[in-house]
Design an enzyme around this catalytic site. Structure first.
Site, mmCIF file in Angstrom:
data_model
loop_
_atom_site.group_PDB
_atom_site.id
_atom_site.type_symbol
_atom_site.label_atom_id
_atom_site.label_comp_id
_atom_site.label_asym_id
_atom_site.label_seq_id
_atom_site.Cartn_x
_atom_site.Cartn_y
_atom_site.Cartn_z
ATOM 1 N N ASP A 337 0.837 -1.209 0.000
ATOM 2 C CA ASP A 337 0.000 0.000 0.000
ATOM 3 C C ASP A 337 0.872 1.260 0.000
ATOM 4 O O ASP A 337 2.029 1.231 0.431
ATOM 5 C CB ASP A 337 -0.895 0.019 1.252
ATOM 6 C CG ASP A 337 -0.064 -0.018 2.537
ATOM 7 O OD1 ASP A 337 0.943 -0.763 2.559
ATOM 8 O OD2 ASP A 337 -0.402 0.704 3.490
ATOM 9 N N GLU A 338 0.303 2.341 -0.456
ATOM 10 C CA GLU A 338 0.882 3.685 -0.321
ATOM 11 C C GLU A 338 2.360 3.735 -0.710
ATOM 12 O O GLU A 338 3.151 4.405 -0.043
ATOM 13 C CB GLU A 338 0.692 4.190 1.120
ATOM 14 C CG GLU A 338 -0.778 4.356 1.472
ATOM 15 C CD GLU A 338 -1.013 4.760 2.917
ATOM 16 O OE1 GLU A 338 -1.845 5.652 3.137
ATOM 17 O OE2 GLU A 338 -0.396 4.178 3.834
ATOM 18 N N ALA A 339 2.716 3.061 -1.809
ATOM 19 C CA ALA A 339 4.114 3.091 -2.266
ATOM 20 C C ALA A 339 4.307 4.331 -3.153
ATOM 21 O O ALA A 339 4.686 4.226 -4.324
ATOM 22 C CB ALA A 339 4.434 1.800 -3.016
#
Ligand code: ACM
Length: 530
Positions: A337-339
């Site tokens: 997530d949220e890379a």
């Protein structure tokens, strides 16, 4: 003796509950008092939470007292014996009675029986029958017997001896995966604190504990091949506190403890983002070869593993290999997530390699739903954490992945994120997905939630508890309880049982139990507490 007509009518209702779905506890059919009469009105079989598939009171009950024993059938079934020992221990505490465990199946008491033919029980279901000579718990598996025991606990008084009312429960879960997540990375929690949460969850038939073990602010599990991850990367947390980490033995102990309660642990190493603690521990994990500073704030999306460096893949292979060895369950969670600091092509290339590493170590991938934008490996499970305002194309990508055979775990942030505040007065927590009152957390249907995703693609539901603002057990419990009971019911009970008014009364009826366990729950204004 002359019985007044009204009382007679009530008795007839109690005795004549038919053996159909219409007598489920959720419908309160064994409750002669009108709806809205408050939790005091709920008869024991109507109080069971999560609501069972069917439950009816009938005939005289079993007096649970000083002579009560737990009978575990044949001695050669070691696992059934263990379930019996644990149930006896759970009954002893509140009742103050000796409750010895004995071999053999015949005789009065609480009888545990494995019967492969238990109708409709599946891998986790059970049947409970209570009458004057005892309570018989029957299941196809020890897991089913464990869940039956948790139902039995709810049919007994919160303390002291009492009567298990006569009747029958037939039960099995709607979804195979019923999870809760704890983020021990943003703030460190001890194994003892997490064990307490496991006990609280298991009594409501939650069967999965997802541990978010690593993030920018801390690395919480010892890894032998990369010791500085825990020794250095574990020494920080949000707000500048000391942090901490678990040794492998402590972690094994937690996994075993959860396993005895039929709770599978799903460990998460979040990557390629959320990795500052690793990059602070090892300079070689950074593209520029320089170690990062430790981080104690709450921003996200600024860190990334170095996708072009082969050393990165040695790192993830060794970490995931050690983690797989510690994990009896089928899943390793690899985040994803949220890379925001990893370009899309790099992200996809990295996630391909991370998924290969999981497969090499014999496990199945779970990742946050952003993996749908890359190449989910065959069988990979996606965990959806969107919300009502999530853009349609993002939802469509998840639906397409589900259609292509990737089971989904639903964790809508504006329903199941336990770190969202209840309302504007809630002290801990965040509100980026909005406020989540108790009703909102419960009152939705996982089977129809995502357009284009039939219930058959839903592996289950999970309630994550992120801990940027949560540092203590009382705060953790305040955010989780009572909302996590809604998660338990969404995951277990049949769709026909989902009714807010009936549920809110069942929930209110749990208050004495939560009080007796010293759980710091939120007395939400939308629940009719006594
Ligand atoms: C998430 O909340 N970043 C999965």
């Amino acid at each position: 003796m002359r019985v007044p007509r009204r009382a007679l009518a009530a008795l007839l209702v109690l005795a004549a509950v038919p053996a159909t779905a219409s007598c489920t506890a959720a419908h309160g059919a064994d409750d002669p008092r009108p709806a809205g009469a408050g939790p005091a009105a709920l008869a024991p079989y109507g109080r069971i939470l999560p609501a069972p598939v069917s439950a009816h009171a009938a005939g005289p009950g079993y007096a649970f007292g000083p002579g009560t024993v737990v009978r575990t059938g044949t001695t050669d079934d070691e696992e059934v014996r263990k379930v019996g020992e644990l149930l006896a221990e759970q009954l002893r505490g509140p009742s103050g009675l000796p409750v010895p465990v004995v071999d053999g199946a015949e005789g009065d008491g609480i009888r545990l029986r494995i019967d492969e033919g238990t109708e409709g029980a599946g891998a986790e279901g059970y049947r409970l029958e209570s009458g004057p000579d005892g309570v018989t718990l029957t299941a196809r598996t020890p897991a089913g017997l464990f869940h039956a025991g948790q139902t039995l606990r709810q049919l007994l008084p919160v303390s002291g001896p009492g009567t298990v009312p006569g009747g029958t429960v037939t039960d099995a879960p709607r979804f195979a995966y019923r999870g809760a997540m704890v983020d021990v990375a943003r703030h460190f929690f001890t194994v003892e604190q997490v064990k307490r949460y496991v006990d609280q969850l298991a009594q409501y038939k939650v069967n999965t504990l997802h541990l978010h073990l690593t993030d920018d602010q801390g690395w919480r599990l010892a890894i032998d091949s990369w010791p500085k991850l825990a020794q250095y990367g574990g020494g920080s947390e949000v707000g500048g506190g000391p942090g901490g980490y678990w040794t492998k033995d402590q972690y094994r102990d937690l996994v075993a403890y959860a396993g005895e309660r039929y709770v599978d642990v799903v460990p998460e190493i979040d990557m390629p983002g959320h990795v500052n603690a690793a990059q602070a521990s090892y300079a070689e994990l950074n593209c520029d070869g320089k170690a990062r500073e430790r981080y104690t704030g709450i921003k996200v999306g600024f860190s990334s593993l170095c996708v072009g460096k082969e050393r990165t893949y040695e790192f993830i292979d060794q970490v995931l290999g050690e983690l797989a060895e510690l994990t009896p369950g089928p899943y390793l969670h690899i985040g994803g997530d949220e890379a925001h600091s990893t370009p899309a092509a790099d992200y996809a290339a990295f996630m391909d390699r991370a998924q290969e590493a999981v497969a090499k170590h014999g496990k199945t991938v779970i990742a946050w739903h952003q993996l749908a934008t890359a190449h989910p490996a065959p069988g990979a499970v996606l965990q959806y954490w969107g919300h009502d305002r999530t853009a349609a194309p993002e939802k469509a990508a998840v639906a397409a992945a589900a259609k292509a055979g990737h089971p989904l775990i639903l964790s809508p942030a504006d329903r199941l994120y336990l770190d969202m505040k209840y309302d504007a007065t809630t002290k801990p927590g965040l509100a980026w997905a909005g406020f989540v009152p108790v009703r909102r957390a419960y009152d939705w249907d996982p089977g129809t939630y995502l357009a284009g995703v039939p219930e058959s693609e839903i592996l289950g539901v999970e309630a994550p508890l992120w801990t940027e603002t949560i540092a203590t057990r009382p705060d953790l419990e305040y955010m989780a309880f009572p909302r996590v009971l809604g998660l338990a019911e969404l995951g277990w009970s049949p769709p026909a049982a989902r009714d807010w008014t009936a549920y809110s009364r069942r929930l209110a009826a749990q208050a004495p139990r939560l009080d007796s366990q010293d759980v710091n729950y939120h007395r939400a204004p939308d629940v009719p507490w006594r």
